[in-house]
Scaffold this motif. Structure first.
Motif, PDB file in Angstrom:
ATOM      1  N   ILE A 138       0.835  -1.201   0.000  1.00 50.59           N
ATOM      2  CA  ILE A 138       0.000   0.000   0.000  1.00 50.59           C
ATOM      3  C   ILE A 138       0.870   1.252   0.000  1.00 50.59           C
ATOM      4  CG2 ILE A 138      -1.589   1.364   1.405  1.00 50.59           C
ATOM      5  CD1 ILE A 138      -2.930  -1.257   2.232  1.00 50.59           C
ATOM      6  N   VAL A 139       1.935   1.230   0.803  1.00 52.30           N
ATOM      7  CA  VAL A 139       2.852   2.381   0.847  1.00 52.30           C
ATOM      8  C   VAL A 139       3.475   2.607  -0.522  1.00 52.30           C
ATOM      9  CG1 VAL A 139       4.974   3.289   1.855  1.00 52.30           C
ATOM     10  CG2 VAL A 139       3.333   2.053   3.304  1.00 52.30           C
ATOM     11  N   PHE A 140       3.975   1.534  -1.142  1.00 56.01           N
ATOM     12  CA  PHE A 140       4.579   1.654  -2.470  1.00 56.01           C
ATOM     13  C   PHE A 140       3.542   2.099  -3.499  1.00 56.01           C
ATOM     14  CE2 PHE A 140       5.169  -0.368  -6.633  1.00 56.01           C
ATOM     15  CZ  PHE A 140       6.342   0.243  -7.039  1.00 56.01           C
ATOM     16  N   HIS A 141       2.344   1.558  -3.410  1.00 53.73           N
ATOM     17  CA  HIS A 141       1.285   1.860  -4.374  1.00 53.73           C
ATOM     18  C   HIS A 141       0.922   3.343  -4.343  1.00 53.73           C
ATOM     19  CE1 HIS A 141      -1.960   0.829  -7.054  1.00 53.73           C
ATOM     20  NE2 HIS A 141      -2.872   1.353  -6.233  1.00 53.73           N
ATOM     21  N   ILE A 142       0.831   3.912  -3.132  1.00 58.13           N
ATOM     22  CA  ILE A 142       0.512   5.342  -2.996  1.00 58.13           C
ATOM     23  C   ILE A 142       1.637   6.201  -3.563  1.00 58.13           C
ATOM     24  CG2 ILE A 142       0.163   7.200  -1.322  1.00 58.13           C
ATOM     25  CD1 ILE A 142      -1.307   5.153   0.440  1.00 58.13           C
ATOM     26  N   LEU A 143       2.880   5.870  -3.222  1.00 58.69           N
ATOM     27  CA  LEU A 143       4.020   6.642  -3.717  1.00 58.69           C
ATOM     28  C   LEU A 143       4.182   6.508  -5.231  1.00 58.69           C
ATOM     29  CD1 LEU A 143       6.650   5.839  -0.936  1.00 58.69           C
ATOM     30  CD2 LEU A 143       5.391   7.978  -1.269  1.00 58.69           C
ATOM     31  N   ASN A 144       3.713   5.397  -5.770  1.00 64.89           N
ATOM     32  CA  ASN A 144       3.866   5.140  -7.201  1.00 64.89           C
ATOM     33  C   ASN A 144       2.736   5.762  -8.028  1.00 64.89           C
ATOM     34  OD1 ASN A 144       3.477   2.220  -9.293  1.00 64.89           O
ATOM     35  ND2 ASN A 144       4.647   4.049  -9.729  1.00 64.89           N
ATOM     36  N   LEU A 145       1.495   5.382  -7.748  1.00 63.77           N
ATOM     37  CA  LEU A 145       0.385   5.765  -8.618  1.00 63.77           C
ATOM     38  C   LEU A 145      -0.445   6.943  -8.114  1.00 63.77           C
ATOM     39  CD1 LEU A 145      -0.887   2.241  -9.727  1.00 63.77           C
ATOM     40  CD2 LEU A 145       0.569   3.840 -10.985  1.00 63.77           C
ATOM     41  N   THR A 146      -0.285   7.312  -6.841  1.00 63.55           N
ATOM     42  CA  THR A 146      -1.040   8.461  -6.329  1.00 63.55           C
ATOM     43  C   THR A 146      -0.190   9.725  -6.326  1.00 63.55           C
ATOM     44  OG1 THR A 146      -2.389   7.006  -4.936  1.00 63.55           O
ATOM     45  CG2 THR A 146      -2.397   9.349  -4.406  1.00 63.55           C
ATOM     46  N   THR A 147       0.928   9.683  -5.613  1.00 63.51           N
ATOM     47  CA  THR A 147       1.789  10.869  -5.551  1.00 63.51           C
ATOM     48  C   THR A 147       2.818  10.903  -6.674  1.00 63.51           C
ATOM     49  OG1 THR A 147       3.434   9.798  -4.111  1.00 63.51           O
ATOM     50  CG2 THR A 147       1.530  10.844  -3.042  1.00 63.51           C
ATOM     51  N   ASN A 148       3.086   9.752  -7.293  1.00 57.48           N
ATOM     52  CA  ASN A 148       4.054   9.620  -8.384  1.00 57.48           C
ATOM     53  C   ASN A 148       5.479   9.985  -7.960  1.00 57.48           C
ATOM     54  OD1 ASN A 148       4.406  10.569 -11.872  1.00 57.48           O
ATOM     55  ND2 ASN A 148       4.173   8.543 -10.989  1.00 57.48           N
ATOM     56  N   ASP A 149       5.775   9.812  -6.656  1.00 60.34           N
ATOM     57  CA  ASP A 149       7.137  10.041  -6.171  1.00 60.34           C
ATOM     58  C   ASP A 149       8.063   8.927  -6.643  1.00 60.34           C
ATOM     59  OD1 ASP A 149       6.725  12.438  -4.687  1.00 60.34           O
ATOM     60  OD2 ASP A 149       5.665  11.265  -3.172  1.00 60.34           O
ATOM     61  N   ILE A 150       7.497   7.731  -6.839  1.00 60.76           N
ATOM     62  CA  ILE A 150       8.250   6.615  -7.405  1.00 60.76           C
ATOM     63  C   ILE A 150       7.657   6.317  -8.777  1.00 60.76           C
ATOM     64  CG2 ILE A 150       8.872   4.185  -7.137  1.00 60.76           C
ATOM     65  CD1 ILE A 150       8.533   4.503  -4.126  1.00 60.76           C
ATOM     66  N   HIS A 151       8.465   6.410  -9.814  1.00 62.84           N
ATOM     67  CA  HIS A 151       7.948   6.200 -11.177  1.00 62.84           C
ATOM     68  C   HIS A 151       8.968   5.412 -11.992  1.00 62.84           C
ATOM     69  CE1 HIS A 151      10.389   9.841 -11.454  1.00 62.84           C
ATOM     70  NE2 HIS A 151       9.510  10.436 -10.661  1.00 62.84           N
ATOM     71  N   PRO A 152       8.962   4.071 -11.798  1.00 63.90           N
ATOM     72  CA  PRO A 152       9.950   3.220 -12.482  1.00 63.90           C
ATOM     73  C   PRO A 152       9.931   3.346 -13.999  1.00 63.90           C
ATOM     74  CG  PRO A 152       8.733   1.988 -10.824  1.00 63.90           C
ATOM     75  CD  PRO A 152       8.047   3.293 -10.976  1.00 63.90           C
TER      76      PRO A 152
END
Length: 240
Positions: A138-152
């Motif tokens: 859930i933490v990774f999912h939020i940072l990835n697809l919600t805040t876009n702080d992680i964008h592989p």
């Protein structure tokens, strides 16, 4: 003396029964959210424009009665409360069960059917570690697809762009798959357990219960429904 004894009794909200009810209700709230979220994700099959329009609609629901993203924030707060209550009661009930069961030779359960001598129930083996896996995801999912702080796969300006770019990466797809399988197992046991706690299970054996079949169906539906868009993007270039 009577007054002293009464004061030492645990309050109703701390009782095991109350916490089981809280765990069941909070779990069902999350199941309802997962079904709605899965439906939204499947909009990806209708194309980028449809998916982006859906994402925009989430932020404008009930405006101008509520401010922009007002209802979305209400949903987020309710969901966060459900997650925290579910996690707290799960940990607390596990500790109580552990204390009540006691230990034999520094091991909680003993059995001749397992080489290690420890009996592992389905719930103790999958629910605990499945919950930890889901929490990390859930933490990774939020940072990835919600805040876009992680964008592989690269940053994007649109909701569909974030989804599409993320699942161009195999390791993101793999992590997502592992997490959704954990969700499926969690739902399989959790949904049946919640309805049993709420007094809806009348079968003598779990396999004969309607709610066990319903739990399997819901777990399979949500797992497949969430995995369908990522697999279609990675293997078939959905929306590319």
């Amino acid at each position: 003396m009577a007054t002293t004894q009464l004061s030492k009794r645990p309050s109703a909200r701390r009782s095991t029964v109350a916490q089981k009810y809280a765990m069941a209700v909070s779990g069902l709230i999350m199941v309802a959210y997962l079904l709605a979220h899965m439906y939204g994700n499947l909009k990806a099959f209708a194309g980028p424009d449809s998916f982006n329009e859906y994402a925009h609609h989430l932020r404008t629901m009930l405006t101008p009665i509520l401010p922009r993203e007002g209802l979305l924030w209400i949903i987020r707060v309710v969901l966060l409360a459900a997650v925290l209550i579910h996690a707290y009661t799960a940990i607390n009930l596990w500790r109580r069960n552990k204390k009540a069961a006691g230990y034999v030779g520094a091991k909680r359960y003993q059995t001749k059917q397992n080489k290690t001598g420890i009996q592992r129930s389905y719930a103790s083996f999958t629910m605990r570690w499945g919950g930890v896996t889901i929490a990390l995801f859930i933490v990774f999912h939020i940072l990835n697809l919600t805040t876009n702080d992680i964008h592989p796969g690269g940053a994007a300006d649109t909701p569909y762009g974030k989804l599409h770019n993320s699942f161009q990466s195999f390791w993101v797809l793999l992590a997502y798959t592992v997490a959704m399988i954990a969700v499926g197992f969690h739902l399989w046991h959790g949904f049946w357990s919640a309805l049993t706690t709420l007094g809806q299970n009348y079968s003598a054996k779990r396999r004969d219960s309607f709610w066990n079949s319903a739990a399997i169906a819901i777990a399979a539906l949500i797992t497949i429904g969430f995995l369908a868009p990522p697999f279609a993007i990675y293997f078939f270039g959905l929306g590319g």
